[in-house]
Design a protein around this motif. Sequence first.
Motif, short mmCIF file in Angstrom:
data_model
loop_
_atom_site.label_atom_id
_atom_site.label_comp_id
_atom_site.label_asym_id
_atom_site.label_seq_id
_atom_site.Cartn_x
_atom_site.Cartn_y
_atom_site.Cartn_z
N ARG A 208 29.20 -7.36 -43.39
CA ARG A 208 28.24 -6.70 -43.92
C ARG A 208 27.67 -5.48 -43.12
O ARG A 208 27.31 -4.35 -43.55
CB ARG A 208 26.77 -7.68 -44.26
N ARG A 209 27.28 -5.69 -41.88
CA ARG A 209 26.95 -4.67 -40.76
C ARG A 209 27.78 -3.43 -40.90
O ARG A 209 27.31 -2.41 -40.84
CB ARG A 209 26.68 -5.12 -39.52
N PRO B 275 28.65 -15.42 -38.46
CA PRO B 275 28.51 -14.02 -37.83
C PRO B 275 29.64 -13.18 -38.29
O PRO B 275 29.26 -11.82 -38.73
CB PRO B 275 28.73 -14.45 -36.45
N ARG C 154 35.19 -2.28 -31.71
CA ARG C 154 36.18 -1.83 -30.79
C ARG C 154 37.16 -0.72 -31.04
O ARG C 154 37.46 -0.44 -32.07
CB ARG C 154 36.98 -3.13 -30.34
N GLY D 80 28.39 -11.69 -41.43
CA GLY D 80 27.44 -10.72 -40.94
C GLY D 80 27.89 -9.36 -40.44
O GLY D 80 27.47 -8.28 -40.84
N MET D 81 28.93 -9.54 -39.76
CA MET D 81 29.60 -8.21 -39.15
C MET D 81 30.34 -7.85 -40.34
O MET D 81 30.33 -6.39 -40.16
CB MET D 81 30.81 -8.82 -38.20
N THR E 93 22.57 -19.70 -43.72
CA THR E 93 23.14 -18.62 -42.92
C THR E 93 24.56 -18.14 -43.32
O THR E 93 25.33 -18.81 -43.27
CB THR E 93 22.81 -18.47 -41.56
N ASP E 94 24.71 -16.79 -43.17
CA ASP E 94 26.10 -16.38 -43.12
C ASP E 94 26.77 -16.55 -41.83
O ASP E 94 26.17 -16.51 -40.81
CB ASP E 94 26.00 -14.72 -43.24
N THR F 218 34.27 -5.07 -35.22
CA THR F 218 33.80 -5.29 -33.85
C THR F 218 33.46 -3.95 -33.04
O THR F 218 32.64 -4.11 -32.12
CB THR F 218 34.99 -5.72 -33.31
#
Lengths: 419, 419
Positions: free
Chosen positions: B102-103, B96, B217, B99-100, B93-94, B215
């Motif tokens: 990429r997202r 997180p 934010r 993944g963030m 897995t990546d 994030t």
Amino acid sequence: MLSARDLAASIRAGRTTPRAVMEEAAAAIAACEGEVNAFAALDLDMALRASMLKGLDALPLAGLPVGIKDILDTRDFITAYGSPIYEEHRPITDAPVVGMTRRAGGIVVGKTVTTEFAFLEPSATRNPRRLSHTPGGSSAGSAAAVAAGMLPLAIGTQTGGSVIRPAAFCGVTGYKPTFRLLPTLGMKTFSWHLDTIGLFAARVRDAAFAVAALTGRDLDIGDEMAEAPRVAVVRTARADNASTDSHAALETAARALEAKGARVFDLDLPEALEEADAAHPVIQDFEAALSFMDEYVFARDQLSPLLAAHLEAARTITPEAYDNARRTAKRGRHVLGDLFRDVDAILTFSAPGPAPEGHATTGSAMFNRLWTLMGCPALNVAGLTAANGMPVGVQVVGRFGRDRQALAVANLLEAAITS
Amino acid sequence: MLSARDLAASIRAGRTTPRAVMEEAAAAIAACEGEVNAFAALDLDMALRASMLKGLDALPLAGLPVGIKDILDTRDFITAYGSPIYEEHRPITDAPVVGMTRRAGGIVVGKTVTTEFAFLEPSATRNPRRLSHTPGGSSAGSAAAVAAGMLPLAIGTQTGGSVIRPAAFCGVTGYKPTFRLLPTLGMKTFSWHLDTIGLFAARVRDAAFAVAALTGRDLDIGDEMAEAPRVAVVRTARADNASTDSHAALETAARALEAKGARVFDLDLPEALEEADAAHPVIQDFEAALSFMDEYVFARDQLSPLLAAHLEAARTITPEAYDNARRTAKRGRHVLGDLFRDVDAILTFSAPGPAPEGHATTGSAMFNRLWTLMGCPALNVAGLTAANGMPVGVQVVGRFGRDRQALAVANLLEAAITS
């Protein structure tokens, strides 16, 4: 059940050997495992060979067999985290707590069943006290293996109530040490501010012996008991969810402690701690959405519908809500720290009741999650029973970092209710 | 250097495309990488294909190329942690934070070089400002890739000074957010109470843009600058170790801030914080001994002599010494929290001096480790130079959780010293 502390003492005294203990465990596993399903992986041949190594009796765990929840990485076993996504996953390294087990002379016999990623989807494990009942979750296999007398020690984890609840349902000692007393590295993370490594053993003294063996800390308290501790009985705003059995057990425990010299009094949980309780799921789920981002994006069809739906909802929690929940938790810790100036331990429910019948649910963590979030030590003390004859646990919660004190109160309570 | 914020704006305005930006990065990599060695793994074909996907411009990072320090797990690349032990390791897995990325619409072009397990053994990466000088460590490749204009963004990590130091040495913005603002899951752990994810970018606004994109934010402050901030210049008890260049840079930065309206004053670091500084290595090393237990036991011959000797010494740290260090750190956090009531930011050294010549050392974290332990946001602000023409950074340290304020002070300082 097998007493880790007594077995280690017997090995050191020459009354038995690691090999004989391992054979005893293997015989119990052969007798029970078919019905209980406590193990996700097992290698008794390897364990028997390891038990013949010289010098084990000089190590703290003296060659005792240990089970490791399958949410923790092991180099010698497939580590599937209870998920088909990882059914062939063989980690390169042991989780440090597994390394600490080996360092202490423990022999890892296998991986104990975890629910899927230590969440709520029930596992195949059965409660050895009554197979028709859930063993609880998520450390189902660890609790069941100890309860069935298959292992003297097993390692589990708790993010909500995954140590205390299955310990209560299976009638064993469950010990959630102070947050990070045992390192969580190599655990498949659910929530990094909550995930906590815990231990399952027959009695309180066995759990104390084990944590001392793993960490080298002065926690092996043996028969030492707290003297006249100040014990606050806390029922929380969720008291109505506790069954008659649980209320009766709490009352019995309180009176038994009193009879042993404890100063026992009721305490309403301060509002700041009720608020912290409500903050737990926000923190847990915001972090879970990040922790499982990869699985959610790339393997959603291999998640249980329960977890997939939970993670989908979790993704909507905003950073602001998370930050607020973290601040609420911090306030709760301050209030709890103040509270513990006048209290040596909190006595509360371990679970809403005895193990629910059937296997549709693993039960509720409603009486555990606050203490996980606060990071303070907690123990399930076994010995009381429900009207239906199943175990009912009571929970001793101690001050952050004061594990020795919590263990000593739990020892006193255990003696009080089992004598 | 490539401005992440400007490039994303240009993509959104239709002035360029993710594909064109990726080709620009690929050209810079083709031109520089042979000398700089910033990448441990690289897949430009995959990145170019990814940059042609529809809809990237609607995502915060708009298809920008991103480098990931090779201490963080990636499913698409070997993740070797800078160690031969993991030279064939391909995580399932990546992490997180990947993944963030990429997202947010970032495209991972490759893994940037880390020193061995993000410790002190120098890597093969060279400083693009002058190849004869160290780029610093441990996030050597991330700092160098941004400095060389090969990438607009790179992710790094800091346990001692592994973001701020290489950023200072390479003359880029390094941003260590508040502890755990970016999740450390999927990072090869060195010390769980210290490991922090950080970012490298051209300017402060680019780092702010990136952390906001990752994030969600409200941290994308653009040109927003702190108004008349109260800035404490802190030299610490280690000031004698700072070179003439570093003292001059700190003085220049302080006067430039003053000229921009900041209220600047000298502050002696309170004794509790000097004590916390000394507690850092105890915490780091006690945890490292547990984190690397498996590698130490099973693969010691594949560790650098530097790390093997360090871990050997680390094993002698007692739980009592560790607990004391943790208590000292906690006291330090309280004192620092009080201090920040009257201070908006601390201005201090990023490193003892500019990048040392040669590649025998990655430099010292002596001016970083306290801030890592305190968990507060820190930035290296680039723009000043040493007598030899190499970059000298200065460090802005903000209050825990107040990253926006820290970024706004850093923005002001950057404008002050580069205008």
